[in-house]
Design an enzyme around this catalytic site. Structure first.
Site, PDB file in Angstrom:
ATOM      1  N   ASP A  99      16.520  67.674  -7.798  1.00 29.63           N
ATOM      2  CA  ASP A  99      17.341  66.735  -7.295  1.00 29.63           C
ATOM      3  C   ASP A  99      18.668  67.465  -7.081  1.00 29.63           C
ATOM      4  OD1 ASP A  99      16.139  63.843  -7.125  1.00 29.63           O
ATOM      5  OD2 ASP A  99      15.196  64.949  -8.678  1.00 29.63           O
ATOM      6  N   GLU A 126      22.856  60.609  -3.008  1.00 29.08           N
ATOM      7  CA  GLU A 126      22.556  60.065  -4.290  1.00 29.08           C
ATOM      8  C   GLU A 126      22.925  60.522  -5.629  1.00 29.08           C
ATOM      9  OE1 GLU A 126      18.602  57.949  -6.398  1.00 29.08           O
ATOM     10  OE2 GLU A 126      18.382  59.377  -4.554  1.00 29.08           O
ATOM     11  N   ASP A 136      19.324  61.954   0.973  1.00 32.39           N
ATOM     12  CA  ASP A 136      18.368  61.842  -0.399  1.00 32.39           C
ATOM     13  C   ASP A 136      17.880  63.247  -0.543  1.00 32.39           C
ATOM     14  OD1 ASP A 136      17.072  61.031  -2.651  1.00 32.39           O
ATOM     15  OD2 ASP A 136      16.579  59.006  -1.607  1.00 32.39           O
ATOM     16  N   ILE A 156      15.901  64.131  -3.030  1.00 28.87           N
ATOM     17  CA  ILE A 156      14.470  63.996  -3.437  1.00 28.87           C
ATOM     18  C   ILE A 156      14.547  62.639  -3.383  1.00 28.87           C
ATOM     19  CG2 ILE A 156      12.357  64.084  -4.912  1.00 28.87           C
ATOM     20  CD1 ILE A 156      13.230  66.661  -5.838  1.00 28.87           C
ATOM     21  N   ASP A 157      13.704  61.837  -2.095  1.00 30.05           N
ATOM     22  CA  ASP A 157      13.392  60.547  -2.380  1.00 30.05           C
ATOM     23  C   ASP A 157      11.924  60.479  -2.709  1.00 30.05           C
ATOM     24  OD1 ASP A 157      13.433  57.780  -1.582  1.00 30.05           O
ATOM     25  OD2 ASP A 157      12.017  58.273   0.250  1.00 30.05           O
ATOM     26  N   THR A 173      11.243  60.547  -6.765  1.00 31.22           N
ATOM     27  CA  THR A 173      11.462  61.436  -7.689  1.00 31.22           C
ATOM     28  C   THR A 173       9.881  61.097  -8.688  1.00 31.22           C
ATOM     29  OG1 THR A 173      13.661  61.572  -7.474  1.00 31.22           O
ATOM     30  CG2 THR A 173      12.589  62.410  -9.695  1.00 31.22           C
ATOM     31  N   HIS A 226       9.274  48.782  -6.511  1.00 32.87           N
ATOM     32  CA  HIS A 226      10.106  49.027  -5.614  1.00 32.87           C
ATOM     33  C   HIS A 226       9.924  47.981  -4.335  1.00 32.87           C
ATOM     34  CE1 HIS A 226      10.329  53.571  -6.550  1.00 32.87           C
ATOM     35  NE2 HIS A 226      11.352  52.667  -7.230  1.00 32.87           N
ATOM     36  N   SER A 278       7.969  57.365  -1.321  1.00 34.44           N
ATOM     37  CA  SER A 278       8.819  58.064  -0.563  1.00 34.44           C
ATOM     38  C   SER A 278       9.155  57.785   0.734  1.00 34.44           C
ATOM     39  CB  SER A 278       9.052  59.582  -0.760  1.00 34.44           C
ATOM     40  OG  SER A 278       8.070  60.014   0.285  1.00 34.44           O
ATOM     41  N   LYS A 296       6.340  57.310   3.882  1.00 33.16           N
ATOM     42  CA  LYS A 296       5.644  55.954   4.463  1.00 33.16           C
ATOM     43  C   LYS A 296       6.410  55.741   5.962  1.00 33.16           C
ATOM     44  CE  LYS A 296       7.111  53.631   1.005  1.00 33.16           C
ATOM     45  NZ  LYS A 296       7.220  54.510  -0.124  1.00 33.16           N
ATOM     46  N   ARG A 355       8.955  46.665   2.799  1.00 37.95           N
ATOM     47  CA  ARG A 355       9.855  47.034   1.649  1.00 37.95           C
ATOM     48  C   ARG A 355      10.375  45.841   1.383  1.00 37.95           C
ATOM     49  NH1 ARG A 355      11.481  51.693  -1.772  1.00 37.95           N
ATOM     50  NH2 ARG A 355      13.480  51.159  -2.507  1.00 37.95           N
ATOM     51  N   ASP A 409      17.895  55.908   1.233  1.00 37.14           N
ATOM     52  CA  ASP A 409      16.348  55.700   1.082  1.00 37.14           C
ATOM     53  C   ASP A 409      15.560  55.373   2.261  1.00 37.14           C
ATOM     54  OD1 ASP A 409      16.256  55.982  -1.530  1.00 37.14           O
ATOM     55  OD2 ASP A 409      16.894  53.995  -1.934  1.00 37.14           O
TER      56      ASP A 409
END
Length: 309
Positions: free
Chosen positions: A46, A69, A123, A125-126, A128, A215, A239, A242, A256, A269
């Protein structure tokens, strides 16, 4: 040929490719992590990913703010000297020599929190937790001007470039008004356009949602799927991968759904994936049908949840 944002796109692609190389190096090892104050994990990858992307952007667009982030404060306070050394080692292995001060400076270029007429959302690393499980994760970078998404690069290092492909590693990108494209992460091939599916009935549609139940409200999503008549079991991925599978027609709907009434999504995100789906012919709104508003700083303050289809 891209007519607008050519310099921005080439810079973003180069930066994200370099970040992906580092992330893969870290993931191939035993990926250790530390916990932030909200108990979410953050890894060497990250910090290194954010550092190199911010470094590349600063070299070409030094006036552009970045909303990202991570922060060097978390690296120093939670990770400590050992984590700093590991991050610097990963950067050096990727051809980027730096000291601790430079590392912190690059990371903190992403500490902007206020809206600007032009800025980048990153981001590093979306997903993690997916990264730690060696499953799906993404590196997401988007350019926002006057509150509108203009350019997006979404790298999914563990997602095959085509559904039927055997090797993994996809690099998606989109420029407003110019379509969405994908190319292999590891090979120099001409980019291919991606397009959402043409399915219109619920019975034939496939829903994708987060792996982590925290989430999204999965029970509510299941009820929506039942009412729509969806027969396909949900496709669960970590992540913004999708968004990628919706953009290329592998899935038809991404939900979401907020688990708390007061929760607001972070822009990093979603920014990259939203433009990818829209330029692939899809639509993205919040759960009330309103367009996502990227003019509110680091959060989508005027929106609740996300629906992409």
């Amino acid at each position: 040929m891209v007519k607008q944002y050519q310099d921005e796109l080439s810079t973003a692609l180069r930066a994200v490719r370099l970040a992906a190389r580092i992330c893969r190096s870290v993931q191939a090892k035993t990926a250790q992590f530390v916990e932030k104050k909200d108990e979410s994990p953050v890894t060497v990858a990250d910090f290194a990913s954010q550092a190199v992307v911010c470094r590349e952007l600063a070299a070409i667009f030094p006036e552009d703010p970045i909303i990202a982030e991570e922060s060097s404060a978390v690296l120093l306070e939670r990770g400590g000297a050992e984590t700093v050394a590991d991050v610097l080692a990963e950067l050096k292995a990727a051809g980027v020599d730096a000291n601790r001060e430079q590392l912190c400076e690059w990371i903190d270029r992403g500490r902007n929190r206020q809206y600007a007429d032009r800025f980048w959302a990153l981001d590093p690393i979306d997903g993690t937790k997916g990264f730690l499980r060696r499953e799906q994760y993404a590196i997401s970078l988007a350019l926002i001007e006057q509150g509108e998404l203009r350019l997006a690069v979404l790298c999914c290092p563990n997602l095959p470039v085509r559904e039927e492909a055997t090797s993994a590693g996809s690099l998606f990108y989109a420029v407003r008004g110019q379509g969405s494209f994908v190319q292999p992460l590891d090979r120099e091939e001409a980019p291919e356009p991606v397009r959402v599916s043409s399915i219109e009935t619920g019975a034939d549609a496939c829903l994708c949602e987060s792996v982590e139940s925290g989430h999204t409200a999965q029970e509510l999503a299941a009820e929506i799927a039942r009412r729509l008549g969806l027969k396909c079991p949900p496709l669960r991925l970590d992540s913004q991968a999708k968004y990628a599978v919706v953009a290329r027609g592998e899935a038809d709907l991404y939900l979401r759904l907020p688990t708390r009434a007061d929760y607001r999504e972070k822009i990093w995100d979603h920014a990259g994936g939203v433009l990818l789906v829209e330029e692939a012919g899809g639509q993205v709104t919040d759960v009330t049908g309103q367009p996502l508003d990227f003019s509110q700083g680091r959060k989508l303050q005027q929106n609740r949840g996300v629906v992409a289809t």
